[in-house]
Design a protein around this motif. Structure first.
Motif, PDB file in Angstrom:
ATOM      1  N   ILE B 216      23.115 -10.861 -33.874  1.00 16.78           N
ATOM      2  CA  ILE B 216      21.887 -11.243 -33.150  1.00 16.78           C
ATOM      3  C   ILE B 216      20.691 -11.258 -34.111  1.00 16.78           C
ATOM      4  O   ILE B 216      19.860 -12.164 -34.073  1.00 16.78           O
ATOM      5  N   VAL B 219      20.628 -14.437 -36.047  1.00 18.91           N
ATOM      6  CA  VAL B 219      20.249 -15.606 -35.245  1.00 18.91           C
ATOM      7  C   VAL B 219      18.731 -15.615 -35.028  1.00 18.91           C
ATOM      8  O   VAL B 219      18.080 -16.665 -35.154  1.00 18.91           O
ATOM      9  N   LEU B 220      18.172 -14.446 -34.737  1.00 16.93           N
ATOM     10  CA  LEU B 220      16.713 -14.386 -34.530  1.00 16.93           C
ATOM     11  C   LEU B 220      15.971 -14.763 -35.813  1.00 16.93           C
ATOM     12  O   LEU B 220      14.921 -15.408 -35.770  1.00 16.93           O
ATOM     13  N   ALA B 223      16.224 -18.459 -36.268  1.00 14.47           N
ATOM     14  CA  ALA B 223      15.463 -19.187 -35.242  1.00 14.47           C
ATOM     15  C   ALA B 223      14.073 -19.574 -35.724  1.00 14.47           C
ATOM     16  O   ALA B 223      13.494 -20.558 -35.254  1.00 14.47           O
ATOM     17  N   GLU B 224      13.539 -18.820 -36.656  1.00 22.97           N
ATOM     18  CA  GLU B 224      12.174 -19.128 -37.094  1.00 22.97           C
ATOM     19  C   GLU B 224      12.125 -20.030 -38.333  1.00 22.97           C
ATOM     20  O   GLU B 224      11.058 -20.324 -38.845  1.00 22.97           O
ATOM     21  N   VAL B 226      13.015 -23.663 -40.181  1.00 23.71           N
ATOM     22  CA  VAL B 226      13.386 -25.056 -39.957  1.00 23.71           C
ATOM     23  C   VAL B 226      14.564 -25.349 -40.874  1.00 23.71           C
ATOM     24  O   VAL B 226      14.514 -25.084 -42.066  1.00 23.71           O
ATOM     25  N   HIS B 390      21.912 -25.262 -34.659  1.00 23.27           N
ATOM     26  CA  HIS B 390      21.546 -24.710 -33.344  1.00 23.27           C
ATOM     27  C   HIS B 390      22.787 -24.466 -32.487  1.00 23.27           C
ATOM     28  O   HIS B 390      22.855 -23.506 -31.728  1.00 23.27           O
ATOM     29  N   PHE B 391      23.792 -25.322 -32.661  1.00 21.20           N
ATOM     30  CA  PHE B 391      25.029 -25.132 -31.900  1.00 21.20           C
ATOM     31  C   PHE B 391      25.772 -23.880 -32.386  1.00 21.20           C
ATOM     32  O   PHE B 391      26.210 -23.046 -31.590  1.00 21.20           O
ATOM     33  N   MET B 393      24.578 -21.284 -33.935  1.00 23.27           N
ATOM     34  CA  MET B 393      23.856 -20.044 -33.631  1.00 23.27           C
ATOM     35  C   MET B 393      23.969 -19.689 -32.147  1.00 23.27           C
ATOM     36  O   MET B 393      24.091 -18.520 -31.779  1.00 23.27           O
ATOM     37  N   GLY B 394      23.930 -20.716 -31.283  1.00 24.39           N
ATOM     38  CA  GLY B 394      24.118 -20.477 -29.846  1.00 24.39           C
ATOM     39  C   GLY B 394      25.487 -19.862 -29.583  1.00 24.39           C
ATOM     40  O   GLY B 394      25.632 -18.920 -28.803  1.00 24.39           O
ATOM     41  N   LEU B 395      26.466 -20.372 -30.299  1.00 22.91           N
ATOM     42  CA  LEU B 395      27.839 -19.880 -30.156  1.00 22.91           C
ATOM     43  C   LEU B 395      27.960 -18.434 -30.651  1.00 22.91           C
ATOM     44  O   LEU B 395      28.640 -17.608 -30.031  1.00 22.91           O
ATOM     45  N   LEU B 397      25.598 -16.210 -30.639  1.00 17.45           N
ATOM     46  CA  LEU B 397      24.978 -15.353 -29.616  1.00 17.45           C
ATOM     47  C   LEU B 397      25.976 -15.037 -28.507  1.00 17.45           C
ATOM     48  O   LEU B 397      26.158 -13.888 -28.113  1.00 17.45           O
ATOM     49  N   TYR B 425      16.526  -7.704 -36.705  1.00 16.24           N
ATOM     50  CA  TYR B 425      15.542  -8.736 -37.059  1.00 16.24           C
ATOM     51  C   TYR B 425      14.359  -8.106 -37.796  1.00 16.24           C
ATOM     52  O   TYR B 425      13.944  -8.588 -38.857  1.00 16.24           O
ATOM     53  N   ILE B 426      13.861  -6.990 -37.233  1.00 18.29           N
ATOM     54  CA  ILE B 426      12.708  -6.312 -37.852  1.00 18.29           C
ATOM     55  C   ILE B 426      13.082  -5.779 -39.238  1.00 18.29           C
ATOM     56  O   ILE B 426      12.322  -5.942 -40.198  1.00 18.29           O
ATOM     57  N   LYS B 429      13.070  -8.534 -41.690  1.00 19.72           N
ATOM     58  CA  LYS B 429      11.710  -8.943 -42.034  1.00 19.72           C
ATOM     59  C   LYS B 429      11.078  -7.942 -43.005  1.00 19.72           C
ATOM     60  O   LYS B 429      10.302  -8.315 -43.862  1.00 19.72           O
TER      61      LYS B 429
END
Lengths: 153, 500
Positions: B216, B219-220, B223-224, B226, B390-391, B393-395, B397, B425-426, B429
């Motif tokens: 997860i 993926v997060l 997500a940010e 491009v 995107h496909f 990453m959706g999978l 998740l 995610y944090i 970062k």
């Protein structure tokens, strides 16, 4: 310069360690030859507090290197995307017992595909429906138990 | 049974239809995981654990181990063809491999990487075959103090060898240890930090922690960003033959990488990654033409690729012989074994020879399968990068959520998964290394139990612990691991100040 979020994270770990210390002091500590359930958490809590304080002091000192970029969270659309995805995951977890796996997985795919960059709604809906159906069948074949949802019987 | 009898028995186990299929599936998934950036071998193994519930433990471990070493093969493909390391252990292959590809030698680089992985993988398995039983025989004599010292040394060394600063790595260790104390006390059975939740009494499972942090969280993070579709260099089958000079230049780096990788695999830490850096450095130092490094030196592909494969076999030694994972990926394998009711450790070889020798033998077969899979199908795997992200990453998740839920049918695990996803995610970062946290979650209960049992054995005295040679040596090594780098840094700083 060390960025502010890093310092905040050290401070957060220090606070977490303090709360954890209080919790571990409420457990029986036993004696040196018969250590109780509270001893190990107490040692871990002390280490958490000590290390986070040391890290915080180092980050405030002159030796702190410019090792991290200034930006922590993304801005604008990207930030919205990350937050929306997180909300989507929370919704999935909350709704799963009521709506069941098939509906929730379809919803999750619609939301995540849209958020992660797929543009055409028709394509999103088809891909999501197919993925939800295929994964439901696959996990049933593999014998993985999936919730059917109390609202949908 | 001796090693050769054991291996013969293991081949009997590994060559059954079900186990061959499991080995093939593991290798295939491992290759895919290695090719696709995003989900690493740990996440993939954790994802597939629920699908192994219907299998016997040997079959399950054969499949999961296949993912682990298979990912090392797949990682080189994208490193060479696209300059994208599918797996962190393939970063060094990008440096020379992509340069070779740009010069039209992609096929040779891929072949050398594949053959090097095979040669070193086989070397590693041979060493594993002799090392692990020998270590098991010694480890039968180990008591709680030895296990405490081993677990402590594991955590200290992983923290020192990780990516981030030592202080931050230790912070991750203590966070992991904190999570490991949630649930029933391993000795008295008293619930701790459960907040009245009966389900939390079982403790925080490793699967939601690993999937949250690595699945997860990834993926997060993606997500940010491009992303576009990667530009893949095309390779034809007939181009997969290196020249005689290229073979000659690669032979010794393969052998050296194999030996070095195995030894690094025995040390606690992210062995596969560290071994590639070490092998690259070694080859650069020994090269006749060091100026070629950075411009497509084939030794820089052969050495690191051999090292990361051999390191996976090395990392299996402490897991199978001691029941102690020294690397995050083997921690997932330990979790899988325990879910299947198998306790790895010195007695595994005698209690469950099907698991021990079956896995060792399957690694030989798996390496052959991977060689056959990776070279002719290299174009197919590389083209997977054209799949829309995107496909994928959706999978990922969806798989993380289902995988976590299906372990215990627990909504609480799903909640922990999402929380750990945000934490992952944090931490990404903030550029904190998450591996020490995962290993601490796994080693925490063992560390606590062995510490308390040791104090009970010595009636609360610390000095008798030091009279045990292995315990004393490991504790001293841990202390040296903690203090020596700090002293070295202080000495260097002092020297720099003196010069300036």
């Amino acid at each position: 310069m060390m960025t502010l979020p890093v310092r905040i994270s050290y401070a957060f770990i220090f606070v977490l360690g303090s709360v954890y210390l209080v919790g571990s002091l409420q457990l029986p500590l036993g004696s040196m030859d018969m250590p109780g359930p509270g001893v190990f958490p107490l040692l871990v809590a002390a280490a958490m507090m000590g290390l986070s304080m040391a890290a915080l002091l180092v980050s405030l000192g002159p030796a702190a290197k410019a090792s991290r970029s200034a930006e922590f969270l993304p801005r604008g659309k990207e930030r919205l995307c990350v937050i929306s995805l997180t909300v989507l995951l929370v919704l999935f977890v909350l709704l799963l017992p009521f709506l069941g796996y098939a509906s929730c997985s379809g919803g999750l795919m619609v939301g995540s595909l849209r958020l992660l960059g797929m543009r055409r709604w028709i394509r999103i809906l088809i891909v999501s429906a197919l993925t939800a159906a295929a994964s439901t069948c696959l996990f049933s074949v593999l014998g993985v138990p999936l919730p059917k949802g109390s609202l949908l019987g | 049974m001796d090693s050769f009898q054991g291996l013969a028995y293991g081949f009997g186990v590994a060559l059954t239809g079900q186990n061959l299929l499991a080995c093939f599936l593991g290798c295939l998934v491992g290759t895919l995981v290695g090719v696709l950036p995003g989900i690493g071998p740990m996440g993939a193994m954790a994802l597939l654990i629920p699908s192994t519930f219907g299998l016997n433990p040997a079959t399950a471990l054969i499949m999961l181990a296949g993912i682990y070493y298979g990912s090392m093969y797949g990682g080189s493909t994208t490193s060479i063809l696209v300059n994208v390391p599918g797996e962190s252990a393939s970063v060094m292959t990008c440096v020379e491999g992509y340069q070779m590809a740009r010069k039209g030698r992609a096929g040779a680089a891929l072949a050398v990487a594949g053959v090097g992985s095979f040669v070193a993988g086989t070397m590693g398995i041979l060493a594993l075959m002799f090392f692990a039983p020998a270590l098991s025989r010694v480890a039968i004599e180990f008591g709680p103090p030895e296990y405490f010292a081993i677990a402590l040394a594991g955590l200290v060394f992983l923290s020192r060898l990780g990516e981030g600063s030592a202080l931050e790595s230790f912070l991750m260790v203590v966070l992991g240890l904190m999570l490991s104390t949630v649930g029933m006390d391993p000795i008295s059975g008293l619930p701790r930090f459960t907040f009245g939740q009966i389900e939390l009494g079982q403790g925080i499972e490793m699967i939601p922690v690993v999937m949250g942090l690595y699945g997860i969280g990834e993926v997060l993070t993606i997500a940010e960003q491009v992303t576009g579709i990667s530009d893949v260099i095309k390779v034809k089958l007939r181009e997969l033959f290196p020249t005689l000079t290229e073979w000659r230049r690669s032979a010794f780096p393969m052998v050296r990488g194999g030996g070095l990788g195995f030894l690094i695999g025995l040390i606690p830490g992210p062995a596969a990654v560290i071994s590639t850096f070490a092998a690259y450095g070694l080859e650069k130092r020994l090269a006749r033409h060091p100026e070629e490094f950075g411009n497509g030196a084939i030794e820089g592909v052969a050495g690191p690729e051999a090292a990361n494969n051999s390191a996976t076999a090395g990392a299996m030694v402490p897991l199978l012989a001691l029941g102690v994972p020294f690397a995050p990926a083997t921690a997932v394998l330990l979790g899988a074994l325990m879910i299947h009711g198998v306790q790895p450790g010195p007695l595994l070889m005698t209690d469950r020879p099907d698991v021990f020798w079956g896995v060792v033998a399957s690694m030989y077969i798996g390496n052959l399968m991977l060689l056959a899979l990776n070279l002719p199908l290299v174009g197919v795997f590389a083209n997977l990068l054209r799949l829309p992200q995107h496909f994928l990453m959706g999978l990922v998740l969806l798989l993380c959520l289902v995988g976590t839920y299906s372990v215990n049918n627990s909504m609480l695990d799903l909640g922990i998964l999402v929380i750990m996803g945000v934490v992952g995610y944090i931490l990404r970062k903030l550029r904190f290394d998450m591996a020490p946290l995962v290993l601490a979650v796994v080693l925490g209960p063992m560390l606590e139990k062995s510490l308390r049992q040791s104090l009970f054995l010595t009636r609360g005295e610390v000095l008798p612990l030091l009279s045990r040679p292995l315990t004393a040596s490991l504790l001293l090594i841990s202390l040296a691991g903690l203090v020596f780098p700090c002293l070295l840094r202080a000495w260097r700083r002092g020297r720099t100040a003196k010069i300036s």
